[in-house]
Design a protein around this motif. Structure first.
Motif, PDB file in Angstrom:
ATOM      1  N   GLN A 230       1.019  -1.320  -0.011  1.00 30.15           N
ATOM      2  CA  GLN A 230      -0.062   0.145   0.010  1.00 30.15           C
ATOM      3  C   GLN A 230       0.807   1.204   0.046  1.00 30.15           C
ATOM      4  O   GLN A 230       0.575   2.296  -0.788  1.00 30.15           O
ATOM      5  CB  GLN A 230      -0.815   0.026   1.240  1.00 30.15           C
ATOM      6  CG  GLN A 230      -1.941  -0.870   1.267  1.00 30.15           C
ATOM      7  CD  GLN A 230      -1.510  -2.450   1.837  1.00 30.15           C
ATOM      8  OE1 GLN A 230      -0.373  -2.591   1.993  1.00 30.15           O
ATOM      9  NE2 GLN A 230      -2.382  -3.264   2.543  1.00 30.15           N
ATOM     10  N   ALA A 231       1.736   1.236   1.012  1.00 30.64           N
ATOM     11  CA  ALA A 231       2.728   2.389   0.887  1.00 30.64           C
ATOM     12  C   ALA A 231       3.553   2.383  -0.182  1.00 30.64           C
ATOM     13  O   ALA A 231       3.941   3.647  -0.508  1.00 30.64           O
ATOM     14  CB  ALA A 231       3.588   2.420   2.186  1.00 30.64           C
ATOM     15  N   GLN A 232       4.196   1.638  -0.832  1.00 36.10           N
ATOM     16  CA  GLN A 232       5.138   1.459  -2.069  1.00 36.10           C
ATOM     17  C   GLN A 232       4.327   2.082  -3.383  1.00 36.10           C
ATOM     18  O   GLN A 232       5.123   2.572  -4.244  1.00 36.10           O
ATOM     19  CB  GLN A 232       5.520  -0.076  -2.169  1.00 36.10           C
ATOM     20  CG  GLN A 232       6.587  -0.684  -1.301  1.00 36.10           C
ATOM     21  CD  GLN A 232       7.121  -2.166  -1.536  1.00 36.10           C
ATOM     22  OE1 GLN A 232       6.755  -2.481  -2.774  1.00 36.10           O
ATOM     23  NE2 GLN A 232       7.742  -2.415  -0.746  1.00 36.10           N
ATOM     24  N   SER A 233       3.002   1.714  -3.431  1.00 34.10           N
ATOM     25  CA  SER A 233       2.195   2.322  -4.542  1.00 34.10           C
ATOM     26  C   SER A 233       2.123   3.728  -4.460  1.00 34.10           C
ATOM     27  O   SER A 233       1.865   4.381  -5.553  1.00 34.10           O
ATOM     28  CB  SER A 233       0.893   1.684  -4.366  1.00 34.10           C
ATOM     29  OG  SER A 233       0.086   2.070  -3.315  1.00 34.10           O
ATOM     30  N   GLN A 238       3.783   9.097 -10.014  1.00 35.23           N
ATOM     31  CA  GLN A 238       2.842   8.201 -10.947  1.00 35.23           C
ATOM     32  C   GLN A 238       3.317   8.310 -12.247  1.00 35.23           C
ATOM     33  O   GLN A 238       3.383   9.395 -12.765  1.00 35.23           O
ATOM     34  CB  GLN A 238       1.607   8.562 -10.438  1.00 35.23           C
ATOM     35  CG  GLN A 238       1.128   8.511  -8.996  1.00 35.23           C
ATOM     36  CD  GLN A 238       0.560   6.994  -8.737  1.00 35.23           C
ATOM     37  OE1 GLN A 238       0.310   6.109  -9.443  1.00 35.23           O
ATOM     38  NE2 GLN A 238       1.042   6.447  -7.590  1.00 35.23           N
ATOM     39  N   VAL A 239       3.193   7.202 -12.945  1.00 35.26           N
ATOM     40  CA  VAL A 239       3.641   7.429 -14.250  1.00 35.26           C
ATOM     41  C   VAL A 239       2.531   6.445 -14.998  1.00 35.26           C
ATOM     42  O   VAL A 239       1.829   5.345 -14.486  1.00 35.26           O
ATOM     43  CB  VAL A 239       5.077   6.896 -14.737  1.00 35.26           C
ATOM     44  CG1 VAL A 239       6.127   7.613 -14.204  1.00 35.26           C
ATOM     45  CG2 VAL A 239       5.227   5.411 -14.208  1.00 35.26           C
ATOM     46  N   GLY A 240       2.510   6.806 -16.364  1.00 35.14           N
ATOM     47  CA  GLY A 240       1.474   5.850 -16.920  1.00 35.14           C
ATOM     48  C   GLY A 240       1.865   4.483 -17.453  1.00 35.14           C
ATOM     49  O   GLY A 240       3.154   4.253 -17.851  1.00 35.14           O
ATOM     50  N   LEU A 241       1.187   3.557 -17.670  1.00 34.25           N
ATOM     51  CA  LEU A 241       1.699   2.244 -18.255  1.00 34.25           C
ATOM     52  C   LEU A 241       2.048   2.095 -19.679  1.00 34.25           C
ATOM     53  O   LEU A 241       2.849   1.205 -19.904  1.00 34.25           O
ATOM     54  CB  LEU A 241       0.383   1.477 -18.199  1.00 34.25           C
ATOM     55  CG  LEU A 241       0.214   1.074 -16.728  1.00 34.25           C
ATOM     56  CD1 LEU A 241      -1.406  -0.030 -16.769  1.00 34.25           C
ATOM     57  CD2 LEU A 241       0.971   0.730 -15.710  1.00 34.25           C
ATOM     58  N   ASP A 242       1.667   3.592 -20.461  1.00 40.27           N
ATOM     59  CA  ASP A 242       2.138   3.513 -21.709  1.00 40.27           C
ATOM     60  C   ASP A 242       3.639   4.204 -21.818  1.00 40.27           C
ATOM     61  O   ASP A 242       4.398   4.216 -22.806  1.00 40.27           O
ATOM     62  CB  ASP A 242       1.396   4.231 -22.670  1.00 40.27           C
ATOM     63  CG  ASP A 242       1.159   5.794 -22.225  1.00 40.27           C
ATOM     64  OD1 ASP A 242       1.548   5.799 -21.014  1.00 40.27           O
ATOM     65  OD2 ASP A 242       0.703   6.441 -22.848  1.00 40.27           O
ATOM     66  N   SER A 243       4.462   4.561 -20.737  1.00 39.92           N
ATOM     67  CA  SER A 243       5.610   5.298 -20.791  1.00 39.92           C
ATOM     68  C   SER A 243       6.718   4.622 -19.473  1.00 39.92           C
ATOM     69  O   SER A 243       7.430   5.234 -19.055  1.00 39.92           O
ATOM     70  CB  SER A 243       5.619   6.481 -20.558  1.00 39.92           C
ATOM     71  OG  SER A 243       4.746   6.941 -19.461  1.00 39.92           O
ATOM     72  N   LEU A 244       6.481   3.102 -19.360  1.00 40.10           N
ATOM     73  CA  LEU A 244       7.371   2.646 -18.279  1.00 40.10           C
ATOM     74  C   LEU A 244       8.734   2.626 -18.677  1.00 40.10           C
ATOM     75  O   LEU A 244       9.371   2.434 -19.756  1.00 40.10           O
ATOM     76  CB  LEU A 244       6.494   1.130 -18.144  1.00 40.10           C
ATOM     77  CG  LEU A 244       5.371   0.944 -17.765  1.00 40.10           C
ATOM     78  CD1 LEU A 244       4.903  -0.506 -17.623  1.00 40.10           C
ATOM     79  CD2 LEU A 244       5.195   1.587 -16.188  1.00 40.10           C
ATOM     80  N   GLN A 245       9.477   2.444 -17.428  1.00 41.44           N
ATOM     81  CA  GLN A 245      10.986   2.400 -17.768  1.00 41.44           C
ATOM     82  C   GLN A 245      11.403   1.169 -16.719  1.00 41.44           C
ATOM     83  O   GLN A 245      10.703   0.826 -15.792  1.00 41.44           O
ATOM     84  CB  GLN A 245      11.803   3.759 -17.391  1.00 41.44           C
ATOM     85  CG  GLN A 245      11.357   4.819 -18.331  1.00 41.44           C
ATOM     86  CD  GLN A 245      12.254   6.041 -18.020  1.00 41.44           C
ATOM     87  OE1 GLN A 245      13.019   6.082 -16.839  1.00 41.44           O
ATOM     88  NE2 GLN A 245      12.100   7.203 -18.633  1.00 41.44           N
ATOM     89  N   ALA A 293       1.396   2.492 -11.920  1.00 39.99           N
ATOM     90  CA  ALA A 293       2.931   2.210 -11.650  1.00 39.99           C
ATOM     91  C   ALA A 293       3.524   3.614 -10.982  1.00 39.99           C
ATOM     92  O   ALA A 293       2.919   4.736 -11.348  1.00 39.99           O
ATOM     93  CB  ALA A 293       3.696   2.065 -13.003  1.00 39.99           C
ATOM     94  N   VAL A 294       4.757   3.575 -10.283  1.00 41.08           N
ATOM     95  CA  VAL A 294       5.464   4.634  -9.572  1.00 41.08           C
ATOM     96  C   VAL A 294       6.881   4.592  -9.947  1.00 41.08           C
ATOM     97  O   VAL A 294       7.343   3.399 -10.221  1.00 41.08           O
ATOM     98  CB  VAL A 294       5.063   5.024  -8.108  1.00 41.08           C
ATOM     99  CG1 VAL A 294       3.978   5.114  -7.939  1.00 41.08           C
ATOM    100  CG2 VAL A 294       5.541   3.351  -7.587  1.00 41.08           C
ATOM    101  N   ARG A 295       7.615   5.718 -10.139  1.00 42.83           N
ATOM    102  CA  ARG A 295       9.180   5.695 -10.508  1.00 42.83           C
ATOM    103  C   ARG A 295       9.677   6.396  -9.342  1.00 42.83           C
ATOM    104  O   ARG A 295       9.359   7.530  -8.794  1.00 42.83           O
ATOM    105  CB  ARG A 295       9.104   6.521 -11.741  1.00 42.83           C
ATOM    106  CG  ARG A 295      10.667   6.706 -12.517  1.00 42.83           C
ATOM    107  CD  ARG A 295      10.709   7.100 -13.839  1.00 42.83           C
ATOM    108  NE  ARG A 295       9.866   6.266 -14.691  1.00 42.83           N
ATOM    109  CZ  ARG A 295       9.383   6.652 -15.815  1.00 42.83           C
ATOM    110  NH1 ARG A 295       9.479   8.083 -16.216  1.00 42.83           N
ATOM    111  NH2 ARG A 295       8.822   6.104 -16.492  1.00 42.83           N
TER     112      ARG A 295
END
Length: 297
Positions: A230-233, A238-245, A293-295
């Motif tokens: 929960q805390a890691q999310s 926050q990033v979109g799933l279409d621009s993941l790294q 996703a989070v970066r």
């Protein structure tokens, strides 16, 4: 016939009158001695003395009579003393019996109180043991329920192949498909954990759950993450799933209340500790489409 003739001669002595004197005789025993008192009226001097034949003899007071009277008094006193002593003995016996009964009753009451105290202690111990057992059972039930939810979610994803969304999500760009520097170290650590067991609450190194695996991986490159999903999310941007790294943290569920996490390793794949049946595995995104996703790099 005898020549001598006896001729009665009349007596010229006047008959004696009853004596005017009266006597009273009093006798008694006092202190073991016989006492005698004689009282009477005065006899005139000219009164004729009675002949011996008309005088009655008074019983002689002997030592034997006095001794007998003294013995009678002693006997009476001894009998009275015996009665008194017997009464004292009976009273002492009665008091001793009452005291023994009282002590016995007190001992019985003390034994009852001790038994009641022990019973209360046993009851309290049983209640504490039962409460502890219920707490363990409840915790175990919560753990199993969480594992069941994750297992069902994983199996549901395996049965259904999700296609990439037509809008809002596209395959990651080629720029995010290669790992360099710290990202490469992160991916290398994650691949080294493949095949290890999934154990809820475990933090490695032989077994992990989903959030402990991501935490351990980022520790390798000096990034300190919270322990739970929960805390890691919400730990990064926050990033979109279409621009993941490579190195982005994927989560399933809502941000802040995610129930599962994994790490994107490029080429449309991720590594995560999925569930007890699969352990740590590498899967394509289509295997179980993440929510967000989070970066953090």
């Amino acid at each position: 016939m005898s020549p001598n003739v006896l001729i009665p001669i009349a007596s010229h002595r006047k008959p004696r009158r009853p004596s005017a004197s009266s006597r009273a005789l009093r006798a008694g025993v006092t202190g073991g001695f016989f006492t005698l008192a004689v009282t009477g009226a005065t006899v005139p001097a000219d009164a004729a003395e009675k002949p011996v034949s008309e005088t009655r003899e008074m019983p002689t007071i002997t030592t034997a009579l006095a001794t007998s009277a003294a013995r009678s008094a002693d006997t009476a006193e001894r009998v009275a003393f015996d009665y008194e002593r017997q009464g004292l003995q009976d009273s002492a016996v009665s008091k001793a019996a009452e005291s023994a009964d009282k002590r016995k009753a007190e001992a019985v009451e003390a034994a009852k109180a001790e038994a009641a105290k022990k019973a209360a202690a046993v009851k309290k111990a049983k209640a504490a043991a039962q409460a502890k057992a219920e707490g363990i059972k409840k915790a175990d039930g919560n753990r199993k329920a969480k594992e069941a939810v994750q297992t069902r979610a994983s199996r549901s994803s395996e049965r259904t192949t999700l296609a990439a969304p037509s809008t809002g999500t596209s395959a990651p760009t080629s720029a995010g498909s290669s790992a360099t520097g710290s990202s490469a170290t992160l991916v290398a650590f994650l691949k080294a954990q493949l095949g290890k067991a999934y154990v809820l609450g475990s933090s490695g190194p032989s077994s992990y759950d989903c959030s402990s695996l991501t935490q351990a991986a980022f520790n390798q490159i000096g990034v300190d993450l919270p322990r739970v999903s929960q805390a890691q999310s919400t730990s990064g941007t926050q990033v979109g799933l279409d621009s993941l790294q490579v190195g982005d943290i994927l989560y399933w569920g809502s941000a802040g209340s995610a129930y599962h996490v994994g790490v994107y390793i490029g080429d449309g794949k991720f590594i995560g500790a999925q569930n007890p049946s699969t352990g740590v595995v590498e899967r394509p995104l289509s295997y179980d489409q993440p929510t967000g996703a989070v970066r953090v790099l």
